[in-house]
Motif scaffolding. Structure first.
Motif, PDB file in Angstrom:
ATOM      1  N   LEU A  11      42.578  29.055  25.364  1.00  0.00           N
ATOM      2  CA  LEU A  11      43.269  29.334  26.642  1.00  0.00           C
ATOM      3  C   LEU A  11      42.672  30.616  27.282  1.00  0.00           C
ATOM      4  O   LEU A  11      42.523  30.661  28.594  1.00  0.00           O
ATOM      5  CB  LEU A  11      44.801  29.581  26.161  1.00  0.00           C
ATOM      6  N   ALA A  12      42.239  31.519  26.599  1.00  0.00           N
ATOM      7  CA  ALA A  12      41.642  32.814  27.273  1.00  0.00           C
ATOM      8  C   ALA A  12      40.125  32.342  27.691  1.00  0.00           C
ATOM      9  O   ALA A  12      39.902  32.796  28.972  1.00  0.00           O
ATOM     10  CB  ALA A  12      41.214  33.754  26.308  1.00  0.00           C
ATOM     11  N   LEU A  13      39.509  31.323  27.174  1.00  0.00           N
ATOM     12  CA  LEU A  13      38.248  30.780  27.615  1.00  0.00           C
ATOM     13  C   LEU A  13      38.333  30.370  28.768  1.00  0.00           C
ATOM     14  O   LEU A  13      37.710  30.418  29.780  1.00  0.00           O
ATOM     15  CB  LEU A  13      37.651  30.103  26.443  1.00  0.00           C
ATOM     16  N   LEU A  14      39.253  29.194  28.780  1.00  0.00           N
ATOM     17  CA  LEU A  14      39.495  28.301  29.931  1.00  0.00           C
ATOM     18  C   LEU A  14      39.972  29.268  31.249  1.00  0.00           C
ATOM     19  O   LEU A  14      39.517  29.058  32.273  1.00  0.00           O
ATOM     20  CB  LEU A  14      40.750  27.339  29.619  1.00  0.00           C
ATOM     21  N   THR A  18      38.170  29.828  34.597  1.00  0.00           N
ATOM     22  CA  THR A  18      38.424  29.401  36.126  1.00  0.00           C
ATOM     23  C   THR A  18      38.612  30.575  37.129  1.00  0.00           C
ATOM     24  O   THR A  18      38.367  30.624  38.053  1.00  0.00           O
ATOM     25  CB  THR A  18      40.211  29.149  35.482  1.00  0.00           C
ATOM     26  N   LEU A  19      38.910  31.763  36.214  1.00  0.00           N
ATOM     27  CA  LEU A  19      38.872  32.958  37.243  1.00  0.00           C
ATOM     28  C   LEU A  19      37.414  33.203  37.912  1.00  0.00           C
ATOM     29  O   LEU A  19      37.388  33.656  38.844  1.00  0.00           O
ATOM     30  CB  LEU A  19      39.422  34.181  36.300  1.00  0.00           C
ATOM     31  N   ARG A  20      36.540  32.741  36.936  1.00  0.00           N
ATOM     32  CA  ARG A  20      34.962  32.966  37.731  1.00  0.00           C
ATOM     33  C   ARG A  20      34.707  32.223  38.754  1.00  0.00           C
ATOM     34  O   ARG A  20      34.159  32.412  39.636  1.00  0.00           O
ATOM     35  CB  ARG A  20      34.136  32.702  36.545  1.00  0.00           C
ATOM     36  N   PHE A  21      35.222  31.024  38.581  1.00  0.00           N
ATOM     37  CA  PHE A  21      35.242  29.903  39.848  1.00  0.00           C
ATOM     38  C   PHE A  21      36.043  30.555  40.922  1.00  0.00           C
ATOM     39  O   PHE A  21      35.428  30.427  42.102  1.00  0.00           O
ATOM     40  CB  PHE A  21      35.499  28.539  39.296  1.00  0.00           C
ATOM     41  N   VAL A  22      37.081  30.960  40.682  1.00  0.00           N
ATOM     42  CA  VAL A  22      37.974  31.340  41.805  1.00  0.00           C
ATOM     43  C   VAL A  22      37.257  32.404  42.608  1.00  0.00           C
ATOM     44  O   VAL A  22      37.107  32.697  43.789  1.00  0.00           O
ATOM     45  CB  VAL A  22      39.284  31.782  41.436  1.00  0.00           C
ATOM     46  N   ILE A  23      36.873  33.478  41.800  1.00  0.00           N
ATOM     47  CA  ILE A  23      36.294  34.646  42.424  1.00  0.00           C
ATOM     48  C   ILE A  23      35.128  34.263  43.247  1.00  0.00           C
ATOM     49  O   ILE A  23      34.593  35.115  44.173  1.00  0.00           O
ATOM     50  CB  ILE A  23      35.892  35.549  41.192  1.00  0.00           C
ATOM     51  N   MET A  24      34.086  33.213  42.549  1.00  0.00           N
ATOM     52  CA  MET A  24      32.923  32.896  43.589  1.00  0.00           C
ATOM     53  C   MET A  24      33.293  32.250  44.784  1.00  0.00           C
ATOM     54  O   MET A  24      32.326  32.383  45.572  1.00  0.00           O
ATOM     55  CB  MET A  24      32.333  31.571  42.700  1.00  0.00           C
ATOM     56  N   THR A  25      34.478  31.934  45.050  1.00  0.00           N
ATOM     57  CA  THR A  25      34.632  31.496  46.466  1.00  0.00           C
ATOM     58  C   THR A  25      35.096  32.423  47.527  1.00  0.00           C
ATOM     59  O   THR A  25      35.280  32.197  48.650  1.00  0.00           O
ATOM     60  CB  THR A  25      36.082  30.573  46.387  1.00  0.00           C
ATOM     61  N   LEU A  26      35.090  33.904  46.842  1.00  0.00           N
ATOM     62  CA  LEU A  26      35.528  34.925  47.843  1.00  0.00           C
ATOM     63  C   LEU A  26      34.200  35.666  48.376  1.00  0.00           C
ATOM     64  O   LEU A  26      34.516  36.596  49.466  1.00  0.00           O
ATOM     65  CB  LEU A  26      36.209  36.094  47.125  1.00  0.00           C
TER      66      LEU A  26
END
Length: 75
Positions: A11-14, A18-26
């Motif tokens: 769960l922590a890995l997922l 996910t957070l890395r992909f979200v942050i990349m959109t910023l």
């Protein structure tokens, strides 16, 4: 107890991915743009040093960037 630890780890890995992909959109910076340019050049088999002045690393790194660029282009 080991099953619970592996579930928490997964769960922590997922969540981290996910957070890395979200942050990349910023947005991103000059280094990221440079890595994209070099990755695209390496993936297409072009000469990195002749086609951009932004790159000053060895061939191992641009080979890795080319491989990552090819992987990313499938998504």
């Amino acid at each position: 107890m080991k099953k619970n630890n592996s579930t928490i780890f997964c769960l922590a890995l997922l969540a981290g991915i996910t957070l890395r992909f979200v942050i990349m959109t910023l947005g991103h910076n000059f280094d990221f743009d440079s890595y994209c340019i070099v990755g695209e050049l390496a993936a297409s088999g072009k000469n990195i040093y002749a086609n951009t002045g932004r790159y000053n690393y060895g061939p191992v790194w641009f080979t890795l960037l080319g491989i990552f660029w090819k992987i990313a282009s499938h998504f």
